[in-house]
Design a protein around this motif. Structure first.
Motif, mmCIF file in Angstrom:
data_model
loop_
_atom_site.group_PDB
_atom_site.id
_atom_site.type_symbol
_atom_site.label_atom_id
_atom_site.label_comp_id
_atom_site.label_asym_id
_atom_site.label_seq_id
_atom_site.Cartn_x
_atom_site.Cartn_y
_atom_site.Cartn_z
ATOM 1 N N VAL A 176 -6.089 -1.574 -15.780
ATOM 2 C CA VAL A 176 -5.224 -2.231 -14.789
ATOM 3 C C VAL A 176 -5.046 -1.321 -13.581
ATOM 4 N N SER A 177 -4.720 -0.054 -13.842
ATOM 5 C CA SER A 177 -4.518 0.903 -12.760
ATOM 6 C C SER A 177 -5.808 1.151 -11.979
ATOM 7 N N ILE B 13 -6.528 -1.820 -9.704
ATOM 8 C CA ILE B 13 -5.668 -1.827 -8.528
ATOM 9 C C ILE B 13 -6.080 -0.721 -7.560
ATOM 10 N N GLN C 274 0.827 -1.207 0.000
ATOM 11 C CA GLN C 274 0.000 0.000 0.000
ATOM 12 C C GLN C 274 0.862 1.258 0.000
ATOM 13 N N LYS D 111 -8.332 -1.433 -4.734
ATOM 14 C CA LYS D 111 -7.789 -2.191 -3.601
ATOM 15 C C LYS D 111 -6.781 -1.370 -2.787
ATOM 16 N N PHE D 112 -6.066 -0.476 -3.469
ATOM 17 C CA PHE D 112 -5.023 0.290 -2.793
ATOM 18 C C PHE D 112 -5.219 1.774 -3.059
ATOM 19 N N PRO E 24 0.559 1.004 -5.741
ATOM 20 C CA PRO E 24 0.738 0.240 -6.980
ATOM 21 C C PRO E 24 -0.048 0.764 -8.176
ATOM 22 N N ALA E 25 -1.225 1.348 -7.923
ATOM 23 C CA ALA E 25 -1.997 1.918 -9.043
ATOM 24 C C ALA E 25 -1.246 3.078 -9.672
#
Length: 302
Positions: free
Chosen positions: A291-292, A295, A9, A298-299, A13-14
């Motif tokens: 994809v971003s 993610i 976190q 979640k983060f 990651p995004a």
């Protein structure tokens, strides 16, 4: 597992996906993207491995820089954002510092594998990132510029795939500099709300970016119709949430405007890529967007 997730976190990651998009855009600007997909180019294999090294470099540099951001903000986050990994106890200042240092080292080392010039750019990016985390973000004028320079350097990292091209297209780094400066200005009301002047300033810089990309679409060798759809998509993503934030100036809405701006970096890079490598390459970059966004569910992004 909780500790591992906390450190992931910290890396946002995004956001790292958007950094990869920076490098892909720079790779297109350098002309390396066109050469990579040329069946007659004997250097395609070498360019592909060079791109992989540059992608690894930007993962390390962005990840390390963003983790150090939380390290320097640890005391402030105890008061304003206690849910973050360090104040919540998921990570310690020491463990986060070690992670950030390792990421920066990996990023710089990977860049040197691509080329000497790429390695030098990576060192500059790392210095700029730490400068922003420790001091720059607290400066009214230099803060947004400092953060923008990190992203501009990231674009040039991609361009460094063919170092000689940088002297011709270095000014394109101003596009992410201005764009990130806009996001940084907008984010200043994310905790307490208000700050309408900063929101309007960010909107003005967004307009400059849209005009610059539109101009680039009409003067580049690639037909304008391959570029403008990406510019329109960027406009669609960034302005509606910002408009709502300006109207109500609530922290939650400002946070959504910041998140939209960060994620839309991929769209910006797709537009820039299409102007130098065509719409197909632009679509390839744009594929990083879902994809971003996935993610980001979640983060945290901001």
């Amino acid at each position: 597992m909780k500790t591992i997730l906390a450190h992931i976190q910290l890396m946002r990651p995004a956001n790292i996906i958007t950094a990869i998009a920076d490098v892909l855009a720079g790779f297109a600007v350098s002309g390396a993207a066109v050469q990579l997909f040329s069946a007659e180019n004997p250097e395609s294999g070498a360019l592909f491995y060079q791109l992989l090294w540059l992608i690894l470099a930007t993962i390390g540099l962005y990840g390390g820089g963003i983790v150090f951001n939380d390290v320097f903000d640890a005391e402030l986050d105890k008061k304003e954002r206690p849910e973050r990994p360090i104040p919540s106890g998921g990570a310690s200042v020491l463990s986060a510092s070690i992670l950030a240092s390792l990421l920066l080292i990996v990023g710089i080392a990977a860049a040197f594998q691509a080329s000497l010039f790429s390695g030098i750019i990576a060192i500059i990016i790392a210095i700029l990132a730490i400068l922003y985390d420790s001091w720059g973000k607290h400066q009214l004028i230099f803060g947004p510029i400092n953060m923008g320079l990190c992203r501009g350097g990231n674009l040039l990292l991609g361009v460094s795939a063919i170092p000689s091209v940088i002297q011709d297209f270095w000014f394109l780094a101003l596009i992410p500099v201005i764009y990130i400066a806009a996001i940084t200005m907008i984010s200043r009301g994310e905790v307490h709300g208000g700050n309408k002047k900063a929101l309007l300033g960010g909107a003005a810089m967004y307009v400059i970016i849209i005009l610059a990309l539109t101009f680039l679409g009409f003067v580049s060798k690639i037909p304008w119709w391959q570029v403008i759809p990406f510019v329109l998509l960027l406009t669609y993503f960034i302005f509606p949430p910002l408009s709502r934030a300006i109207t109500k100036q609530e922290p939650q809405l400002i946070g959504k405007a910041v998140k939209a701006g960060v994620i839309s970096l991929i769209v910006l890079n797709a537009a820039l890529s299409s102007a130098f490598a065509g719409w197909i390459y632009g679509i390839i970059v744009l594929l990083l967007l879902p994809v971003s966004m996935g993610i980001a569910k979640k983060f945290a992004v901001t």
